[in-house]
Design a protein around this motif. Structure first.
Motif, PDB file in Angstrom:
ATOM      1  N   TYR A  23       8.342   4.904   0.977  1.00  0.00           N
ATOM      2  CA  TYR A  23       7.006   4.806   0.405  1.00  0.00           C
ATOM      3  C   TYR A  23       6.112   3.900   1.256  1.00  0.00           C
ATOM      4  CZ  TYR A  23       9.035   6.250  -4.176  1.00  0.00           C
ATOM      5  OH  TYR A  23       9.651   6.900  -5.207  1.00  0.00           O
ATOM      6  N   ARG A  80      -2.645  10.416  -4.704  1.00  0.00           N
ATOM      7  CA  ARG A  80      -3.361   9.296  -5.306  1.00  0.00           C
ATOM      8  C   ARG A  80      -2.603   8.829  -6.544  1.00  0.00           C
ATOM      9  NH1 ARG A  80      -7.107   7.688  -1.490  1.00  0.00           N
ATOM     10  NH2 ARG A  80      -7.605   9.562  -0.303  1.00  0.00           N
ATOM     11  N   SER A  81      -2.729   7.540  -6.853  1.00  0.00           N
ATOM     12  CA  SER A  81      -2.008   6.987  -7.992  1.00  0.00           C
ATOM     13  C   SER A  81      -2.898   5.988  -8.712  1.00  0.00           C
ATOM     14  CB  SER A  81      -0.726   6.296  -7.513  1.00  0.00           C
ATOM     15  OG  SER A  81      -0.160   5.512  -8.540  1.00  0.00           O
ATOM     16  N   HIS A  86       2.830   2.979 -11.084  1.00  0.00           N
ATOM     17  CA  HIS A  86       2.949   4.394 -11.456  1.00  0.00           C
ATOM     18  C   HIS A  86       3.468   5.254 -10.300  1.00  0.00           C
ATOM     19  CE1 HIS A  86       1.120   3.963 -15.368  1.00  0.00           C
ATOM     20  NE2 HIS A  86       0.061   3.367 -14.866  1.00  0.00           N
ATOM     21  N   LEU A  87       3.839   4.631  -9.181  1.00  0.00           N
ATOM     22  CA  LEU A  87       4.260   5.414  -8.018  1.00  0.00           C
ATOM     23  C   LEU A  87       5.480   6.275  -8.326  1.00  0.00           C
ATOM     24  CD1 LEU A  87       3.858   2.913  -5.031  1.00  0.00           C
ATOM     25  CD2 LEU A  87       2.271   4.655  -5.834  1.00  0.00           C
ATOM     26  N   ASP A  89       6.336   7.576 -11.136  1.00  0.00           N
ATOM     27  CA  ASP A  89       5.914   8.716 -11.950  1.00  0.00           C
ATOM     28  C   ASP A  89       5.256   9.787 -11.091  1.00  0.00           C
ATOM     29  OD1 ASP A  89       6.817   7.394 -14.210  1.00  0.00           O
ATOM     30  OD2 ASP A  89       4.878   6.452 -14.573  1.00  0.00           O
ATOM     31  N   VAL A  90       4.440   9.361 -10.136  1.00  0.00           N
ATOM     32  CA  VAL A  90       3.771  10.312  -9.250  1.00  0.00           C
ATOM     33  C   VAL A  90       4.798  11.090  -8.433  1.00  0.00           C
ATOM     34  CG1 VAL A  90       2.229  10.533  -7.254  1.00  0.00           C
ATOM     35  CG2 VAL A  90       1.634   8.978  -9.127  1.00  0.00           C
ATOM     36  N   PRO A 128      -9.009   5.956  -7.324  1.00  0.00           N
ATOM     37  CA  PRO A 128      -7.614   5.588  -7.597  1.00  0.00           C
ATOM     38  C   PRO A 128      -7.328   4.174  -7.095  1.00  0.00           C
ATOM     39  CG  PRO A 128      -7.751   7.074  -5.731  1.00  0.00           C
ATOM     40  CD  PRO A 128      -9.132   7.012  -6.318  1.00  0.00           C
ATOM     41  N   SER A 130      -4.392   3.307  -5.881  1.00  0.00           N
ATOM     42  CA  SER A 130      -3.370   3.333  -4.848  1.00  0.00           C
ATOM     43  C   SER A 130      -3.385   4.663  -4.111  1.00  0.00           C
ATOM     44  CB  SER A 130      -1.982   3.107  -5.483  1.00  0.00           C
ATOM     45  OG  SER A 130      -0.971   3.210  -4.513  1.00  0.00           O
ATOM     46  N   LEU A 132      -0.938   6.800  -1.816  1.00  0.00           N
ATOM     47  CA  LEU A 132       0.493   6.872  -1.532  1.00  0.00           C
ATOM     48  C   LEU A 132       0.776   7.881  -0.444  1.00  0.00           C
ATOM     49  CD1 LEU A 132       3.575   6.500  -2.140  1.00  0.00           C
ATOM     50  CD2 LEU A 132       3.288   8.229  -3.936  1.00  0.00           C
TER      51      LEU A 132
END
Length: 648
Positions: A23, A80-81, A86-87, A89-90, A128, A130, A132
């Motif tokens: 990541y 996008r997060s 929440h990464l 979950d994405v 967003p 974040s 990613l």
């Protein structure tokens, strides 16, 4: 970012596949730019306020000998997060099994991979938090994968730090670390074999690796406000008990962490302590648990997020300061540090005296005890750090808590020494230290003659238990599940609390007892009694003879400080025994023998459990020695390094 070498074996299946996901994400600021070759994310260039310009390169995988790997599959994600927390979950929402691994001459196999086509879009009405980028490589074992991070600020680089170049550079750092480790802790000179030296090196390294820089605000409930409020935003540089399970700062843990880290790098430890004291409000309160942003709050059960400004925690930073004051080479820089620190230390100390005072002079009482006396066998005292350790069965203002009294004796002595070094008024601190270490007053307020030990005092009944409640059932309808509720078979009265354990030992643990005190001999006997506190693995937290030994506090709340072995308390015990073994008195030889035996037991069991599991643990079973609770726990369990080094 160093390379990531993998020398993993496939467990006998030569065609086993492994997917690695790497990541890279922004957190509210900064930019990321992906660079692709087909479906392979080759590199990421970016900028951030802290790092400036940088480049991350994902090198093609190789065999363990450095030869190019014949075949690998690549996937990437650009998404996008709403935030770093929440990464996961994405990524989960973007996984698909439509991908096929098809090495030439091998079978075709489906595998799960990230799919940019399925990535959730950013919210259209707001930016967003974040960005990613994710690189996934799927390949057979064994293999080696290298990822390099290069800062744009470093221009005079002859070549990338990869392969043999990196290995050679790392080997130099490893050798320097091992030399410094031996110079600091002398384990080889003390006769520890190489395997145990590596165990101790891993313990220290993991605690150093757990140091983190956090920024954000706590959520606080103040007596001055009817509603929770955000605490002022600020930074915190701190170690953490466990990077995976407790990735945040805890006030009482940190004092123990710094006992080890200060011996490795005193300047680093001073910086951490200053950061903690900078979190103080105008009254002198420091939130005991630092849950500073949404990512941290996502890891914490909701009932623990709110911090209450009357809640204390053991002021163990005074333990670390006491050690720093003893470091050789104290000079102008160290004196200037103490001068900057002193106003906050004074305010913090005064806050404890003002808010945690007990019902009688020179007594203290933990605020914030759980008031739910219906469901808990014994209401918790999270603020003491000893969570479910037995206290008075019915919380009241009449309580006198022995451990907090001893912590304040320690704090008073350190405050006096700091004030004297700075030329500040110290008489108040020395007076308080003398009063709190006066063995006659300590006996009067906390020695339970009938129990034969030191104890808490409060509104208490031993005749309590948990029983299934009786619930009314309507005919033809399912009734509610009956809960386990507390029943009190004999009314409480003001008395000493019948619990022999870590709290009982505090006058010994913090070295407040005179070497000729008969109560010292009594506590040494309790420590060595296998029916009470002694085990082949360390001292248990609560005696087997105590009524609440290994008892559940609720139906779903297993014993925590009611029997298991905790390394921070055992470190204090070994440290105290080492002290009393060097003091003239009738118990000197008894303390020396206990010291040698307890030290050997602790080292042997922690090393044995490390070999069996690969981890240090939060606590250890008092019946088998097996590691239990949270893992990896390279917080205060890493104090085993100081026990091995005999650094107290």
């Amino acid at each position: 970012m160093p390379s990531v070498p993998l020398s993993l074996q496939s467990g006998g299946d030569s065609t086993a596949l492994l997917s690695l996901l790497f990541y890279v994400a922004t957190d509210g600021q900064g930019t990321l730019q992906p660079h692709l070759e087909s479906t392979r994310l080759v590199s990421v260039t970016g900028t951030s306020e802290e790092l400036g310009h940088f480049n991350i390169t994902f090198h093609k995988p190789t065999t363990e000998t450095g030869e190019p790997l014949s075949y690998a599959s690549y996937n990437h994600l650009d998404a996008r997060s709403p935030g770093l927390h929440h990464l996961t979950d994405v990524v989960k929402s973007s996984l698909s099994n439509r991908f096929v691994y098809a090495a030439p001459g091998g079978p075709k196999r489906r595998y799960f991979a990230v799919d940019t086509d399925r990535a959730p879009p950013g919210e259209p009405d707001q930016a967003p938090q974040s960005h990613l980028l994710l690189h996934q490589v799927t390949l057979p074992l064994p293999c080696r994968v290298e990822v390099t991070f290069e800062s744009g600020s470093f221009a005079a680089r002859p070549g990338p730090l990869v392969g043999a170049v990196l290995s050679e550079e790392l080997a130099g750092h490893v050798a320097a670390f091992e030399q410094r480790f031996e110079e600091t802790f002398s384990l080889a000179r003390k006769g520890f074999p190489a395997q145990q030296q590596r165990f101790a090196q891993a313990a220290l390294s993991n605690m150093l690796g757990g140091l983190g820089y956090f920024h954000g605000h706590s959520i606080v409930q103040s007596a001055h406000s009817p509603h929770p409020l955000p605490y002022p935003e600020g930074p915190l540089f701190t170690a953490v008990p466990s990077r995976s399970f407790f990735p945040r700062g805890f006030l009482w843990d940190e004092g123990f962490h710094q006992l080890l880290l200060a011996r490795w790098d005193p300047a680093l430890s001073r910086e951490v302590i200053a950061h903690w004291l900078d979190l103080m409000n105008v009254e002198g309160w420091i939130p005991r648990e630092q849950i500073l942003d949404d990512e941290a709050r996502a890891k914490v059960p909701p009932e623990f997020i709110l911090q209450h400004n009357e809640a204390a925690n053991p002021p163990t930073l005074f333990l670390a300061l006491q050690q720093l004051l003893r470091e050789p080479g104290q000079g102008p820089a160290e004196l200037a540090y103490l001068r900057r620190l002193f106003p906050r230390l004074r305010t913090w100390y005064q806050w404890y005296n003002a808010t945690q005072a007990g019902p009688l002079p020179y007594t203290f009482r933990w605020r914030g005890r759980d008031q739910d006396t219906d469901l808990f066998l014994n209401p918790k005292t999270l603020t003491s750090g000893l969570d479910d350790y037995p206290r008075a069965s019915h919380p009241s203002p009449a309580e006198r808590h022995l451990d907090l009294r001893c912590w304040m004796a320690l704090a008073s002595g350190v405050m006096a020494e700091v004030a004297e070094r700075l030329g500040e008024p110290a008489a108040e601190y020395r007076h308080m230290q003398r009063a709190l270490t006066d063995n006659a007053r300590l006996e009067q307020q906390h020695w339970a003659e009938r129990l034969g030990t030191f104890a808490d005092y409060g509104n208490h009944s031993q005749a309590v238990g948990l029983e299934r409640e009786k619930v009314a059932v309507v005919p033809g309808q399912p009734g509610p599940a009956p809960r386990l509720v507390r029943v009190v078979r004999k009314p409480p009265k003001l008395q000493f609390v019948g619990a022999l354990g870590y709290v009982s030992l505090f006058p010994l643990l913090l070295q407040l007892l005179r070497p000729d005190s008969p109560h010292l001999g009594s506590l040494l006997g309790d420590m060595r009694s296998e029916e009470k506190l002694w085990t082949p693995y360390g001292l248990r937290s609560l005696a087997r003879t105590s009524p609440l030994y290994m008892r559940h506090n609720t139906e779903h709340d297993p014993p925590y400080w009611r029997g298991p072995i905790w390394i921070n308390m055992n470190y204090l015990a070994v440290r105290a025994l080492h002290h009393y073994a060097r003091q003239e008195g009738p118990y000197r030889q008894q303390a020396a023998a206990l010291y040698q035996e307890l030290r050997a037991n602790l080292i042997a069991n922690l090393y044995r459990q490390y070999l069996a599991s690969g981890y240090l643990w939060e606590q250890y079973s008092d019946s088998t020695g097996q590691g239990q609770g949270c893992y990896p726990f390279t917080g205060w369990s890493a104090l085993v390094v100081l026990v091995m080094a005999e650094e107290y």
